[in-house]
Design an enzyme around this catalytic site. Structure first.
Site, PDB file in Angstrom:
ATOM      1  N   LYS A  77     -16.028  23.106  -2.333  1.00  0.00           N
ATOM      2  CA  LYS A  77     -15.154  24.310  -2.101  1.00  0.00           C
ATOM      3  C   LYS A  77     -13.899  23.837  -1.077  1.00  0.00           C
ATOM      4  CE  LYS A  77     -15.598  28.464   0.873  1.00  0.00           C
ATOM      5  NZ  LYS A  77     -16.575  29.411   1.541  1.00  0.00           N
ATOM      6  N   SER A 152     -17.028  34.434   0.492  1.00  0.00           N
ATOM      7  CA  SER A 152     -15.967  33.596  -0.016  1.00  0.00           C
ATOM      8  C   SER A 152     -15.929  32.468  -0.857  1.00  0.00           C
ATOM      9  CB  SER A 152     -15.276  33.253   1.316  1.00  0.00           C
ATOM     10  OG  SER A 152     -16.008  32.198   1.959  1.00  0.00           O
ATOM     11  N   SER A 176     -21.175  34.012   2.738  1.00  0.00           N
ATOM     12  CA  SER A 176     -20.202  33.448   1.792  1.00  0.00           C
ATOM     13  C   SER A 176     -20.688  32.428   0.976  1.00  0.00           C
ATOM     14  CB  SER A 176     -19.018  32.698   2.588  1.00  0.00           C
ATOM     15  OG  SER A 176     -18.151  33.643   2.973  1.00  0.00           O
TER      16      SER A 176
HETATM   17  N1  GLN Z   1     -17.301  38.123   4.054  1.00  0.00           N
HETATM   18  C1  GLN Z   1     -17.344  37.700   5.377  1.00  0.00           C
HETATM   19  C2  GLN Z   1     -16.160  37.552   6.088  1.00  0.00           C
HETATM   20  O1  GLN Z   1     -15.161  37.927   5.600  1.00  0.00           O
HETATM   21  C3  GLN Z   1     -18.142  36.443   5.465  1.00  0.00           C
HETATM   22  C4  GLN Z   1     -17.274  35.512   5.096  1.00  0.00           C
HETATM   23  C5  GLN Z   1     -17.983  33.972   5.232  1.00  0.00           C
HETATM   24  O2  GLN Z   1     -19.299  33.742   4.959  1.00  0.00           O
HETATM   25  N2  GLN Z   1     -17.106  32.940   5.261  1.00  0.00           N
HETATM   26  O3  GLN Z   1     -15.990  37.117   7.203  1.00  0.00           O
END
Ligand code: GLN
Length: 484
Positions: A77, A152, A176
């Site tokens: 990532k 994400s 995410s």
């Molecule tokens: N969708 C969540 C956020 O926007 C989780 C994102 C994540 O786990 N990095 O904060």
């Protein structure tokens, strides 16, 4: 050669010289070259150094003691720092940032012989659930290109789902790894907070961020986890705990079923998880209903806490030390202001503003402190449930992959996508997201959640399920989806 081969088979093929690590890397690079234009799951593909590393892996494979992932391709990532290869966090702020060192996760997997193919797309600074906030454009779901892959770690999940890599790293702050794994039909683990070093992983919300593996199966997730995890003196929150060991497959678990979580869930998704629940019973595991109080307040608490932490973590992008700096400014304050205005996208700005607000004098008690109390209550609720059960079975996402640009009503609708993953993050628990069915030709996942540092049990439960089912073995047909 074909995609979707598991780690154990790749390892024995490489050792038996059925193909070389260079040929294997080239196979995946060709697949990326063929399909990445449509799916957009890679931000950077590092062909030259990938092939060099593969050649080095071949040399090691020729010796008698090659490491466990020797020659096996991996995608990182784009928030894990990689020396010499840019790390962008999918933000204009870091578009051409090259870190001077490797993240611990990158170093450990490379020491284990894994061959990095490149860096995967993501929501900007890992803020989002759809990959739509990336400055490199949305990632498309390999099952249906009109749909999001989740976020994400959408690039990570899509790259595994599309057979462009057998292994990927992701990060999970509020869902995410698990949500994109679910939406793309792959398996992903959010480890216990503290199991995997955060050193060199660009920070979003430091008390929640946790790196973890994505792959085609729970057993491959375990293979990668054991090379990512472990104490790191450079991360003071990393735990000194022994490697994840699988339990014996004769082990039966008491699996908690939080009935109230399923009440509001889409009927078709609930039906898939219900079939899985019965499969667990048929395997000899016992199902017991559990209560998880205060879950309703988790999403709100998470957005207060994670945005507060983001607002301080992202203060470092000031145009002086890292990444983007504006070209024209009249004085220092103007330089900060223009740099941050130009460098950050809308969602990141929203988090910085709300986070700064909830930390300011007069609002701290009303928001930040209250959210911390909710966090404790959510955690206590899980710990209470784990007095009765070994694992908890839960949904991952309230929907299947939704259409790109379909969430228009504002951020709250997007935030609610993480309804089922956020409570686990607040509690710091490990959770595995694994495929358990399809609704209208789109994959569905479920979560197996365990007590702190129970990854061995969580993964054993997942492997036992996957030994009996083939959801994880179904793959999108890119020849069709990418050419229509
Ligand atoms: N969708 C969540 C956020 O926007 C989780 C994102 C994540 O786990 N990095 O904060």
């Amino acid at each position: 050669m074909k995609p979707y081969i598991g780690v154990r088979e790749l390892r024995s093929d490489l050792q038996a010289k059925k193909y070389s690590a260079v040929e294997l890397a080239q196979f995946y690079l060709d697949r990326i070259a063929r399909f990445n234009d449509r799916i957009n799951c890679f931000i950077t593909v590092d062909t030259e150094s990938c092939l060099e590393r593969a050649a080095a892996a071949d040399r090691k494979l020729a010796t008698s003691n090659s490491p466990s992932l020797c020659g096996i391709p991996i995608a990182h990532k784009d928030l894990f720092c990689t020396a010499g290869v840019r790390t962008t966090c999918a933000s204009n702020m870091l578009r051409s940032f090259i870190a001077p060192y490797d993240a611990t996760v990158v170093k450990r997997t490379s020491d284990a012989g894994a061959v990095s193919l490149g860096k995967t797309n993501m929501d900007e600074f890992a803020m989002g659930s759809s990959n739509e906030t990336s400055c490199f454009g949305v990632v498309r779901n390999p099952w249906n290109l009109q749909r999001v892959p989740g976020g994400s770690s959408g690039g990570a999940a899509a790259s595994v789902s599309a057979g462009m890599t057998p292994l990927a790293t992701g990060s999970d702050t509020g869902g995410s790894i698990r949500q994109p794994a679910s939406l793309c039909g792959v398996t992903g683990l959010k480890p216990t907070y503290g199991r995997v070093s955060r050193f060199g992983m660009i920070a979003f919300a430091s008390s929640l961020d946790q790196g973890g593996p994505l792959a085609h199966s729970a057993v491959d997730v375990w293979e990668l986890l054991t090379e990512m995890e472990g104490h790191d003196p450079r991360d003071s929150t990393s735990a000194n705990i022994k490697k994840t060991e699988l339990a014996g497959f004769d082990r039966t678990f008491v699996i908690g079923y939080p009935e109230s979580l399923f009440d509001g869930l889409d009927k078709n998704i609930a039906a898939c998880i219900d079939v899985a629940r019965k499969q667990f019973e048929a395997l000899g595991h016992k199902i017991e209903v559990v209560e998880l109080p205060h879950i309703d307040a988790a999403v709100a608490a998470y957005y207060v806490l994670s945005s507060a932490e983001a607002s301080t973590n992202l203060a470092r992008y000031d145009g002086v030390r890292y990444g983007h700096r504006t070209e024209s400014s009249v004085d220092l304050l103007d330089m900060y202001c223009r740099t941050r205005t130009e460098g950050f996208g809308l969602e990141v700005k929203r988090r910085i503003l709300t986070g700064t607000y909830s930390l300011s004098v007069g609002y701290f008690d009303a928001y930040y402190l209250k959210a911390q109390k909710i966090r404790r209550l959510v955690r206590d609720g899980f710990l209470e449930a784990f007095k009765k059960v070994d694992l908890i079975l839960a949904p991952v996402s309230p929907t299947t992959a939704f259409e790109i640009k379909s969430i228009k009503k504002g951020p709250i609708e997007m935030y609610r996508q993480d309804l089922y993953t956020i409570p686990v993050s607040l509690a710091g628990l490990p959770a595995l997201s694994l495929p358990c069915g399809f609704v209208e030709d789109l994959p569905i996942g479920m979560q197996l959640i365990g007590p702190h540092f129970s990854e061995g049990d969580v993964l054993t439960g997942g492997i036992a399920f996957q030994n009996e089912t083939d959801w994880h073995d179904r793959h999108p047909d890119l020849e069709t989806t990418c050419t229509s």
